[in-house]
Design a protein around this motif. Structure first.
Motif, PDB file in Angstrom:
ATOM      1  N   ILE A   1       0.914   6.545  13.627  1.00 58.64           N
ATOM      2  CA  ILE A   1       2.028   5.857  12.967  1.00 58.64           C
ATOM      3  C   ILE A   1       3.267   6.739  12.884  1.00 58.64           C
ATOM      4  O   ILE A   1       4.384   6.240  12.770  1.00 58.64           O
ATOM      5  N   TYR A   2       3.067   8.075  12.953  1.00 57.63           N
ATOM      6  CA  TYR A   2       4.206   8.998  12.855  1.00 57.63           C
ATOM      7  C   TYR A   2       4.877   9.214  14.203  1.00 57.63           C
ATOM      8  O   TYR A   2       5.915   9.875  14.279  1.00 57.63           O
TER       9      TYR A   2
ATOM     10  N   ASP B   1      -1.124  -1.415   9.986  1.00 52.00           N
ATOM     11  CA  ASP B   1      -2.423  -1.169   9.367  1.00 52.00           C
ATOM     12  C   ASP B   1      -2.668   0.340   9.390  1.00 52.00           C
ATOM     13  O   ASP B   1      -2.794   0.949  10.455  1.00 52.00           O
ATOM     14  N   LEU B   2      -2.725   0.973   8.211  1.00 51.56           N
ATOM     15  CA  LEU B   2      -2.850   2.432   8.142  1.00 51.56           C
ATOM     16  C   LEU B   2      -4.152   2.937   8.736  1.00 51.56           C
ATOM     17  O   LEU B   2      -4.211   4.047   9.278  1.00 51.56           O
TER      18      LEU B   2
ATOM     19  N   GLU C   1       8.178   8.170   7.898  1.00 53.25           N
ATOM     20  CA  GLU C   1       6.998   7.863   7.091  1.00 53.25           C
ATOM     21  C   GLU C   1       7.100   6.454   6.522  1.00 53.25           C
ATOM     22  O   GLU C   1       8.156   6.072   5.996  1.00 53.25           O
ATOM     23  N   PRO C   2       6.027   5.692   6.610  1.00 52.69           N
ATOM     24  CA  PRO C   2       6.081   4.325   6.066  1.00 52.69           C
ATOM     25  C   PRO C   2       6.017   4.319   4.544  1.00 52.69           C
ATOM     26  O   PRO C   2       5.639   5.302   3.915  1.00 52.69           O
ATOM     27  N   LEU C   3       6.393   3.203   3.978  1.00 54.22           N
ATOM     28  CA  LEU C   3       6.223   2.970   2.550  1.00 54.22           C
ATOM     29  C   LEU C   3       4.811   2.446   2.353  1.00 54.22           C
ATOM     30  O   LEU C   3       4.441   1.405   2.901  1.00 54.22           O
ATOM     31  N   PHE C   4       3.987   3.189   1.593  1.00 45.82           N
ATOM     32  CA  PHE C   4       2.566   2.844   1.465  1.00 45.82           C
ATOM     33  C   PHE C   4       2.360   1.748   0.422  1.00 45.82           C
ATOM     34  O   PHE C   4       2.812   1.863  -0.725  1.00 45.82           O
ATOM     35  N   VAL C   5       1.684   0.677   0.853  1.00 45.33           N
ATOM     36  CA  VAL C   5       1.397  -0.438  -0.057  1.00 45.33           C
ATOM     37  C   VAL C   5      -0.037  -0.905   0.133  1.00 45.33           C
ATOM     38  O   VAL C   5      -0.697  -0.564   1.114  1.00 45.33           O
TER      39      VAL C   5
ATOM     40  N   PHE D   1       9.857   0.222   7.227  1.00 43.66           N
ATOM     41  CA  PHE D   1       8.541   0.549   7.787  1.00 43.66           C
ATOM     42  C   PHE D   1       7.509   0.546   6.668  1.00 43.66           C
ATOM     43  O   PHE D   1       7.620   1.299   5.694  1.00 43.66           O
ATOM     44  N   VAL D   2       6.494  -0.305   6.775  1.00 44.35           N
ATOM     45  CA  VAL D   2       5.499  -0.495   5.717  1.00 44.35           C
ATOM     46  C   VAL D   2       4.108  -0.201   6.259  1.00 44.35           C
ATOM     47  O   VAL D   2       3.720  -0.700   7.323  1.00 44.35           O
ATOM     48  N   GLY D   3       3.352   0.620   5.518  1.00 51.25           N
ATOM     49  CA  GLY D   3       1.964   0.892   5.867  1.00 51.25           C
ATOM     50  C   GLY D   3       1.035   0.195   4.886  1.00 51.25           C
ATOM     51  O   GLY D   3       1.032   0.529   3.688  1.00 51.25           O
ATOM     52  N   ASN D   4       0.260  -0.766   5.362  1.00 52.00           N
ATOM     53  CA  ASN D   4      -0.626  -1.546   4.486  1.00 52.00           C
ATOM     54  C   ASN D   4      -2.045  -0.976   4.473  1.00 52.00           C
ATOM     55  O   ASN D   4      -2.407  -0.146   5.285  1.00 52.00           O
TER      56      ASN D   4
END
Length: 377
Positions: A63-64, A19-20, A70-74, A46-49
């Motif tokens: 998160i870093y 969770d971003l 770096e996460p993939l932002f979705v 790595f996914v950032g929701n």
């Protein structure tokens, strides 16, 4: 955690979703440490929701510090970034082909829905049938939040078992909670099934919520098996113990007198696979089609044995014909001179005898009365 660790080992990829806005929680940090320690870091995407909200503010910098870059932002809400996520999945699986599996036509399917209150052992039962720990089992209620479909073949019969979230009283469930959504999905799953297995705890009294669940099953028109789980917890069993408990269940659920009761222990795999054999018999009963000639002969025999009884009025009821017009479950139409005067006990008499004559077990029999008119036949 054993099931989760085995799943990570078997998986080709691990989607780690953060969770971003909330950032990395202590649970996230501990999980990532375990994943990396077990050598699964290369499997991680790595996914950032919640990017749709986070872009208006600063991301949580924690998160870093997870060591995953770096996460993939979705945004799961809007779908933003999911295309890029799919591209990355496909890129990491160069030798894998994504396909939708099709069920072979030569295998009939029986869909079983596991229903019951929280923590009665539904997931344990599924694991016992499969003889594998595919579903997380815990003593904490509501471990199962979603309806899970498990497909397998047993003795040349394809089964789909749907494990559902536990059903509590409405008064104990928050209106917009995750539990409420899970319960709605459980009831929706019931509509998809052929056979509903009501799982109860034999070491505890049947309560109002158990009865409420049976009403949901009855209204759905599905077949039923009543499971008395945790039979291993009953001490000092004697030869008549199981009969005493069966009588208790029959008295508690008098409207389900036609439903088989089976006493099991999911923990020790006692009689759990017998449920599959029973489900096969019940599926056959659901799909039975009785010819008009068989029903004509049946009706004549039963009228000779017991004349139709009058419910009200002065006119005597007269039955002209009985036919079956539907299956799943079996549905019959009885043509009479006046549908309002045939006593309900005679309808029950015919239902009972249809079951005995044609071996219709574990499934409701629906009977509709219609006024006789020659043009109807």
């Amino acid at each position: 955690m054993k099931q989760a660790e085995q799943a990570m080992k078997d998986a080709d990829l691990l989607l780690l979703v953060i969770d971003l806005m909330e950032g990395a929680t202590p649970v996230d940090k501990e999980l990532i440490k375990k994943i990396i320690a077990q050598g699964f870091k290369e499997k991680i995407i790595f996914v950032g929701n919640k990017a749709e909200t986070a872009k208006l503010k600063k991301y949580d910098n924690s998160i870093y510090r997870l060591g995953l870059g770096e996460p993939l932002f979705v945004s799961a809400a809007s779908g933003s970034g999911t295309g890029d996520l799919l591209d990355k999945i496909l890129k990491k699986l160069p030798n894998k082909k994504l396909s939708v599996s099709k069920i072979k036509e030569d295998y009939p399917i029986i869909k079983i829905v596991l229903l019951g209150k929280p923590n009665v052992g539904k997931s344990s039962l599924l694991n016992s049938i499969l003889r594998e720990n595919q579903v997380i089992v815990s003593d904490i209620p509501h471990t199962t939040r979603e309806a899970h479909d498990t497909e397998f073949i047993y003795q040349d019969q394809k089964f789909i078992i749907i494990d559902t979230a536990g059903l509590r009283k409405k008064s104990k469930v928050q209106p917009n909670s995750l539990e409420k959504k899970s319960i709605n999905k459980s009831l929706a799953a019931l509509k998809q099934g052929d056979v509903a297995i009501l799982v109860t705890e034999v070491n505890k009294k049947i309560d109002a919520q158990d009865k409420k669940i049976t009403q949901e099953i009855l209204e759905s028109g599905k077949s039923v098996i009543i499971v008395a789980n945790k039979w291993d917890l009953i001490s000092d069993k004697e030869t008549n113990t199981i009969k005493e408990y069966e009588n208790y269940y029959r008295q508690t659920f008098p409207y389900l007198w036609w439903a088989p009761i089976i006493f099991i222990s999911a923990k020790y795999h006692l009689r759990t696979r017998k449920l599959l054999d029973l489900a096969k018999e019940i599926k056959k009963a659901r799909e039975i089609k009785i010819s008009d000639s068989q029903l004509d002969k049946f009706l004549k025999q039963k009228i000779k044995q017991h004349q139709p009884s009058r419910g009200k009025g002065l006119k005597n009821p007269y039955i002209y014909k009985i036919i079956q017009d539907k299956t799943n479950p079996p549905h019959f139409i009885i043509y009479v001179n006046d549908p309002t005067i045939l006593h309900f006990s005679y309808i029950r008499f015919l239902q009972n005898n249809l079951r005995k004559k044609f071996n219709i077990i574990g499934t409701p029999i629906q009977i509709e009365l219609k006024k006789w008119k020659n043009k109807n036949i």
